[in-house]
Design a protein around this motif. Structure first.
Motif, short mmCIF file in Angstrom:
data_model
loop_
_atom_site.label_atom_id
_atom_site.label_comp_id
_atom_site.label_asym_id
_atom_site.label_seq_id
_atom_site.Cartn_x
_atom_site.Cartn_y
_atom_site.Cartn_z
N ASP A 101 0.85 -1.20 0.00
CA ASP A 101 0.00 0.00 0.00
C ASP A 101 0.88 1.25 0.00
O ASP A 101 1.83 1.35 0.78
CB ASP A 101 -0.89 -0.02 1.24
CG ASP A 101 -1.85 1.15 1.26
OD1 ASP A 101 -1.47 2.23 1.76
OD2 ASP A 101 -2.98 0.99 0.78
N PRO A 102 0.58 2.25 -0.85
CA PRO A 102 1.43 3.45 -0.91
C PRO A 102 1.52 4.20 0.42
O PRO A 102 2.61 4.63 0.83
CB PRO A 102 0.74 4.31 -1.98
CG PRO A 102 0.01 3.33 -2.83
CD PRO A 102 -0.44 2.25 -1.91
N GLY A 103 0.37 4.38 1.11
CA GLY A 103 0.38 5.14 2.35
C GLY A 103 0.87 4.35 3.55
O GLY A 103 1.59 4.87 4.40
N LYS A 104 0.50 3.08 3.62
CA LYS A 104 0.85 2.27 4.79
C LYS A 104 2.26 1.70 4.72
O LYS A 104 2.84 1.39 5.76
CB LYS A 104 -0.15 1.13 4.93
CG LYS A 104 -1.57 1.58 5.21
CD LYS A 104 -2.52 0.40 5.24
CE LYS A 104 -3.95 0.84 5.48
NZ LYS A 104 -4.91 -0.30 5.46
N VAL A 105 2.78 1.50 3.51
CA VAL A 105 4.08 0.82 3.37
C VAL A 105 5.09 1.64 2.57
O VAL A 105 6.17 1.98 3.06
CB VAL A 105 3.90 -0.57 2.70
CG1 VAL A 105 5.26 -1.24 2.52
CG2 VAL A 105 2.99 -1.46 3.53
N LEU A 106 4.73 1.98 1.34
CA LEU A 106 5.73 2.49 0.40
C LEU A 106 6.31 3.83 0.81
O LEU A 106 7.54 4.01 0.77
CB LEU A 106 5.12 2.59 -1.00
CG LEU A 106 4.89 1.26 -1.72
CD1 LEU A 106 4.25 1.51 -3.09
CD2 LEU A 106 6.19 0.50 -1.89
N LYS A 107 5.47 4.79 1.20
CA LYS A 107 6.00 6.13 1.44
C LYS A 107 6.98 6.16 2.60
O LYS A 107 8.06 6.76 2.51
CB LYS A 107 4.86 7.13 1.68
CG LYS A 107 5.39 8.57 1.76
CD LYS A 107 4.28 9.59 1.73
CE LYS A 107 4.87 11.01 1.73
NZ LYS A 107 3.83 12.04 1.67
N ALA A 108 6.64 5.50 3.70
CA ALA A 108 7.55 5.47 4.85
C ALA A 108 8.85 4.76 4.48
O ALA A 108 9.95 5.20 4.83
CB ALA A 108 6.88 4.79 6.03
N ARG A 109 8.72 3.65 3.78
CA ARG A 109 9.91 2.87 3.41
C ARG A 109 10.84 3.67 2.49
O ARG A 109 12.06 3.68 2.69
CB ARG A 109 9.46 1.58 2.72
CG ARG A 109 10.59 0.68 2.25
CD ARG A 109 10.05 -0.49 1.45
NE ARG A 109 9.31 -1.40 2.31
CZ ARG A 109 8.58 -2.42 1.84
NH1 ARG A 109 8.47 -2.60 0.53
NH2 ARG A 109 7.95 -3.23 2.67
N LEU A 110 10.28 4.33 1.50
CA LEU A 110 11.10 5.09 0.55
C LEU A 110 11.68 6.34 1.19
O LEU A 110 12.80 6.75 0.89
CB LEU A 110 10.27 5.45 -0.68
CG LEU A 110 9.77 4.27 -1.52
CD1 LEU A 110 8.94 4.76 -2.70
CD2 LEU A 110 10.92 3.42 -2.01
N THR A 111 10.91 6.97 2.09
CA THR A 111 11.42 8.15 2.79
C THR A 111 12.61 7.77 3.67
O THR A 111 13.62 8.48 3.72
CB THR A 111 10.31 8.78 3.65
OG1 THR A 111 9.22 9.15 2.80
CG2 THR A 111 10.83 10.01 4.37
N ALA A 112 12.49 6.64 4.37
CA ALA A 112 13.58 6.18 5.23
C ALA A 112 14.84 5.87 4.42
O ALA A 112 15.96 6.05 4.89
CB ALA A 112 13.15 4.93 6.00
N ALA A 113 14.65 5.43 3.17
CA ALA A 113 15.80 5.12 2.31
C ALA A 113 16.42 6.38 1.70
O ALA A 113 17.54 6.32 1.19
CB ALA A 113 15.38 4.16 1.20
N GLY A 114 15.70 7.51 1.74
CA GLY A 114 16.23 8.76 1.20
C GLY A 114 15.79 9.07 -0.21
O GLY A 114 16.43 9.88 -0.90
N ALA A 115 14.69 8.48 -0.68
CA ALA A 115 14.21 8.73 -2.03
C ALA A 115 13.56 10.11 -2.13
O ALA A 115 13.08 10.67 -1.15
CB ALA A 115 13.20 7.66 -2.44
N ASP A 116 13.56 10.66 -3.33
CA ASP A 116 12.91 11.94 -3.63
C ASP A 116 11.45 11.65 -3.96
O ASP A 116 11.12 11.17 -5.04
CB ASP A 116 13.61 12.63 -4.80
CG ASP A 116 13.01 14.00 -5.13
OD1 ASP A 116 11.93 14.32 -4.59
OD2 ASP A 116 13.61 14.73 -5.93
N MET A 117 10.55 11.93 -3.00
CA MET A 117 9.13 11.59 -3.16
C MET A 117 8.49 12.29 -4.35
O MET A 117 7.52 11.78 -4.92
CB MET A 117 8.35 11.94 -1.89
CG MET A 117 8.71 11.11 -0.68
SD MET A 117 8.30 9.35 -0.89
CE MET A 117 9.91 8.70 -1.23
#
Length: 474
Positions: free
Chosen positions: A202-218
């Protein structure tokens, strides 16, 4: 993109219109033609009905022709040179030059169409294969040097729960923000956007937090989920669909991630069928070539024991053949670390295997996880799969149990003492001192009997026998 450029009819088109511009780009073959005064004029005719930005089309055509080196600089110089010429000669003179350029282009294009039409009428079934002597050698363009080629499909296979999505977050951070790490030590030649087709996360429950923690440009990450698409349209989203192609065309990503592949295959496609899988994935290969992007398809491995490499891929090995680069993830049986093994590379030597672990993290109070690079090794997927699990003995009791297990698995429950000691110490990596103490305790308790027997060659040797097998052995 070439097919789109060339299928337009040259004769019924308004000069400077979007269709005219698309057809013009289809005739361009050289860097000089692409970054020309006429192209600058065409790009300045932006209209509300245009499907894509005309500058984006120029950049896409440059990628299609292989003009990757310093592309951003070339685009900026082309726009600056065009503007400078317009200001220097004035609008009237500039329009006069454009008229000459446009007339030359139409004459050349019409002549080419006439020659093609004449050849087709003269020999409608004549086809001449390309001679390799006339085919130019081209450099391979990489999104990630030596790992993910541009314009091609790559594959990531892993057991469920291994952490492939968490490693992909590191990849997305590298592509969108140029974030380096042990996984990607060299800064990228260029960054870009990423389009994720998600069938599980899920984008809100999983992806956004995971990618933010990795340092991705949202701001450069776009997501399409199979659930949301089905809720909106009432039908599943599949790779061969026109909607899938439109998403890729509109996003113009540097990287497309499909995770997992099984969520975006048409109904009725059997992964065990090589022909069906190839037909289902050919549209994805065409999209990569058309838009000059890299695609990474993620898929679950099967549950077969003691298999490695392509045999681990769920049902279909044809996916392995289609992919130009294949990565396999798994878990080291002894260290419990995760590994990422580069199993296939069609355009370069495979990279060394990365060892990693997962750490917990928090983003805005939400728990997530981050992949952490540990080291590299020359071991491959097969080495990890075939590796025997080593149990490390911590106490005399562990060693005693290992002695009983080895004897129980031997023929008639007996074994020469020297052989027994060697096998137990190899199995659990205990010290000789710990082994001797454990062995003495078993003899004293009567669980193991120590006998001196005469072999067929006349020599006498000490044997260890499980007490329950002592009579049979005698």
């Amino acid at each position: 993109m070439k097919g789109v450029f060339m299928q337009k009819n040259m004769t019924d088109r308004t000069p400077g219109s979007y269709d005219d511009f698309v057809a013009y780009l289809g005739t361009v073959r050289t860097e000089e033609e692409l970054f020309s005064r006429l192209t600058y004029w065409f790009a300045g005719q932006d209209r509300p009905e245009d499907v894509l930005s005309r500058s984006e089309l120029v950049e896409a055509r440059a990628k299609e022709l292989g003009f990757w080196q310093g592309l951003t600089f070339r685009m900026e110089r082309w726009l600056t040179d065009g503007k400078s010429e317009l200001e220097a000669v004035g609008r009237e003179e500039f329009q006069s030059r454009i008229a000459e350029d446009y007339a030359a282009y139409r004459e050349k294009a019409d002549a080419a169409r006439a020659r093609f039409r004449d050849r087709r009428r003269a020999s409608p079934f004549n086809f001449t294969p390309d001679c390799l002597e006339n085919v130019p050698i081209q450099n391979v363009s990489w999104l990630v040097e030596g790992l993910l080629p541009m314009g091609e499909v790559s594959l990531l296979g892993a057991d469920g729960g291994t952490g492939k999505g968490i490693w992909q977050a590191q990849l997305i951070a590298y592509v969108t923000a140029g974030r380096t790490s042990g996984f990607f030590p060299q800064p990228p030649e260029r960054t870009g956007s990423v389009l994720i087709f998600s069938g599980e996360d899920d984008p809100g429950k999983v992806l956004k937090a995971r990618l933010t923690a990795a340092g991705a440009d949202m701001s450069r990450v776009m997501v399409v989920t199979s659930d949301a698409y089905f809720a909106r349209t009432g039908s599943p989203l599949c790779i061969p669909d026109t909607s899938f192609a439109k998403y890729v065309g509109k996003a113009a990503p540097a990287l497309v991630i499909i995770d997992p592949l099984q969520s975006f295959l048409p109904a009725g496609v059997e992964m065990a069928s090589r022909n069906q899988m190839r037909s289902a994935l050919l549209p994805l290969k065409a999209l990569c070539a058309k838009h000059g992007c890299a695609a990474l398809i993620s898929m679950h491995t099967n549950k077969r024991a003691n298999v490695s490499g392509r045999a681990r891929l769920a049902d279909s090995s044809d996916i392995w053949d289609i992919a130009r680069s294949v990565l396999m993830m798994g878990r080291d049986k002894n260290s419990e670390k995760l590994y990422l093994s580069h199993e296939k590379s069609s355009y370069s030597a495979p990279a060394r295997t990365a060892l990693l672990h997962i750490e917990q993290a928090q983003v805005e109070g939400v728990k997530t996880a981050v992949a952490v690079f540990d080291s590299r090794t020359d071991k491959k997927d097969a080495d990890f799969v075939e590796e025997r699990r080593v149990r490390t003995a911590q106490t005399k009791e562990d060693t005693a149990q290992a002695i009983l297990n080895v004897l129980a698995e031997s023929k008639l429950g007996s074994m020469p003492n020297t052989q027994l000691r060697a096998e137990v110490m190899k199995e659990i990596e205990c010290s000789k001192c710990t082994y001797d103490r454990a062995y003495r305790s078993l003899v004293m308790s009567g669980e193991v009997t120590k006998k001196q027997l005469t072999r067929n060659d006349g020599e006498r040797s000490w044997y260890s026998v499980l007490s329950c097998c002592s009579k049979t052995n005698a």
